[in-house]
Enzyme design. Structure first.
Site, short mmCIF file in Angstrom:
data_model
loop_
_atom_site.label_atom_id
_atom_site.label_comp_id
_atom_site.label_asym_id
_atom_site.label_seq_id
_atom_site.Cartn_x
_atom_site.Cartn_y
_atom_site.Cartn_z
N ARG A 41 120.22 67.20 44.59
CA ARG A 41 119.01 67.09 43.76
C ARG A 41 118.48 68.46 43.35
NH1 ARG A 41 116.41 62.17 47.19
NH2 ARG A 41 117.24 60.51 45.89
N LYS A 50 122.95 42.57 48.69
CA LYS A 50 122.15 41.38 48.42
C LYS A 50 122.03 41.01 46.95
CE LYS A 50 118.86 41.81 52.21
NZ LYS A 50 117.47 42.24 52.39
P1 AMP Z 1 123.09 47.98 48.12
O1 AMP Z 1 122.15 49.00 48.69
O2 AMP Z 1 122.47 46.67 47.85
O3 AMP Z 1 123.88 48.51 46.95
O4 AMP Z 1 124.11 47.66 49.27
C1 AMP Z 1 124.95 48.61 49.81
C2 AMP Z 1 125.41 48.13 51.13
O5 AMP Z 1 126.07 46.91 51.00
C3 AMP Z 1 126.39 49.07 51.79
O6 AMP Z 1 125.79 49.63 52.93
C4 AMP Z 1 127.56 48.18 52.16
O7 AMP Z 1 128.05 48.42 53.46
C5 AMP Z 1 126.98 46.79 52.07
N1 AMP Z 1 128.01 45.78 51.78
C6 AMP Z 1 128.91 45.81 50.80
N2 AMP Z 1 129.73 44.74 50.89
C7 AMP Z 1 129.34 44.04 51.97
C8 AMP Z 1 129.81 42.86 52.59
N3 AMP Z 1 130.84 42.18 52.10
N4 AMP Z 1 129.15 42.42 53.68
C9 AMP Z 1 128.11 43.12 54.19
N5 AMP Z 1 127.62 44.23 53.64
C10 AMP Z 1 128.24 44.69 52.54
#
Ligand code: AMP
Length: 399
Positions: free
Chosen positions: A35, A200
């Site tokens: 950053r 999610k």
């Molecule tokens: P986000 O912040 O919503 O983009 O989510 C990122 C997180 O999603 C990362 O820490 C990943 O480890 C997690 N993630 C990705 N795929 C999976 C999965 N199949 N099951 C559980 N967590 C996941």
């Protein structure tokens, strides 16, 4: 040429809102200075013109006023290193007499870093009096903090009202972020593929809905894909699922169909018997995962399917990993997709990677310079792609 590039800062005191919210370890050493380096071109252009620079930023989330842990003084040495032969001073407060005196004494070619803005509650409240006090420190306002552009805080938005239209502008970083984001949202060359992953569905709903009106193809990977499979009556074992979002997942699939947008779900997964680096793993169809097992990455068939779509794209937006890429066993999907995005880029596609974890992934696989643009603004980029007007952008554009 942009407004900032053509502006002559000679003898001007530029008050720049930067995003120096960098991670520090327990010894107050910066563990990732992205950053800070990202905003150097803006600072250097002003200094080269013969102007002086007053930097303001937040660091962390201090709750009760000044806290040593969150002091921007910890950044001064590194700032000096990045700027080279430049005099850098620090004010122990962002408003008040010391800030006023040090800004007034600042000479051409010098830099002053102000103390953490969030030591005052007024910053996050978007307080007018606080914004006005800050505005008095300089005579030109430059916003180069895309990472906080989605916040209507005193230094990111409200302050712009205290400068006339010809004395407020985006810095080079902010400009680059806005140009890339606008290119993808408003003038994407088709086929336009959005790759959405992460944990999610609930976090990504608004983005998917906004992209349904713009993208040709939407690839859905990561944990969120399983909600889409279960909503269609499939077995996903113990994979991540938001049951309450299943109706919404079905709505998205139906809407995509009616709009002619192709939604691609991972046909297979790397499954594990527990959420752990030493889990037992195997591969199976994503729509038939046995109970006791969970999908933690997309499988090879999914990689091949997604790759074909990506390589056929002219514009690519990527937000969110395809699996639990933090663990080596579940890295292949995210890495393969990163490589495919890099390959498509080398063949002429415009690719934008935005949002925390996908940015971390391209950095981890050393592919950041193989995509067209890596956004520094996680939350801000997400909100931009949700179709929201960002207060930090609107405030500078307001005449
Ligand atoms: P986000 O912040 O919503 O983009 O989510 C990122 C997180 O999603 C990362 O820490 C990943 O480890 C997690 N993630 C990705 N795929 C999976 C999965 N199949 N099951 C559980 N967590 C996941």
């Amino acid at each position: 040429m942009s407004f900032f590039s053509t502006y002559n800062f000679s003898a001007k005191k530029a008050l720049i809102r930067v995003d120096f919210n960098v991670p520090l370890n327990e010894n107050f050493e910066i563990t990732d200075d992205t950053r800070m380096t990202a905003t150097m071109p803006t600072i250097k252009k002003i200094l080269a013109d013969g102007g002086s620079v007053i930097l303001m930023s937040h660091l962390g989330r201090p709750k009760d006023g000044p806290t040593d842990k969150y002091s921007l003084k910890h950044l001064v040495i590194h700032l000096k290193t990045l700027l080279g032969d430049v005099k850098v001073d620090f004010a122990n407060d962002c408003i008040g007499q010391e800030a006023i005196d040090k800004s007034a004494a600042l000479q051409s070619g010098e830099v002053l870093l102000l103390e953490n803005l969030r030591f005052y509650k007024e910053e996050e409240k978007g307080d007018n009096t606080f914004a006005e006090k800050l505005s008095k420190l300089g005579n030109v306002y430059v916003n180069d903090a895309f990472g906080t552009a989605h916040r209507a805080h005193a230094s990111t938005a409200v302050i712009a009202d205290y400068f006339p239209a010809d004395k407020k502008m985006f810095g080079l970083l902010m400009e680059a972020e806005v140009i890339s984001a606008e290119k993808v949202l408003h003038s994407a060359e088709k086929p336009f593929t959005a790759i959405i992953g992460g944990a999610k569905v609930s976090d990504k709903i608004l983005i998917i809905e906004n992209l349904l009106n713009r993208a040709t193809d939407i690839i859905i990977g990561g944990g969120m894909a399983y909600t889409f499979w279960k909503a269609q009556g499939k077995n996903i074992g113990n994979s991540l699922c938001e049951d309450d979002r299943m109706p919404l997942a079905l709505e998205i699939l139906a809407k995509a169909k009616s709009l002619g947008v192709n939604i691609h779900l991972p046909m297979d997964s790397t499954i594990a018997d527990k959420f752990a680096a030493d889990a037992q793993t195997t591969n199976c169809e994503s729509y038939g995962i046995p109970s006791g097992w969970m999908g933690l990455d997309i499988g090879q068939k999914a990689v091949d399917d997604f790759k074909e779509v990506i390589l056929n794209s002219k514009t690519i937006l990527w937000n969110g990993p395809m699996g639990v890429f933090e663990m080596e066993k579940f890295q292949n999907g995210t890495k393969s997709i990163a490589l495919a995005v890099a390959e498509a880029t080398s063949k002429g596609a415009f690719s934008l990677v935005g949002g925390g974890d996908s940015v971390a992934a391209v950095n981890m696989f050393h592919l950041a310079d193989k995509v067209s643009y890596v956004s520094t603004g996680g939350g801000a980029m997400l909100e931009y792609f949700e179709g929201k007007e960002l207060p930090g952008i609107a405030a500078v554009k307001k005449v």
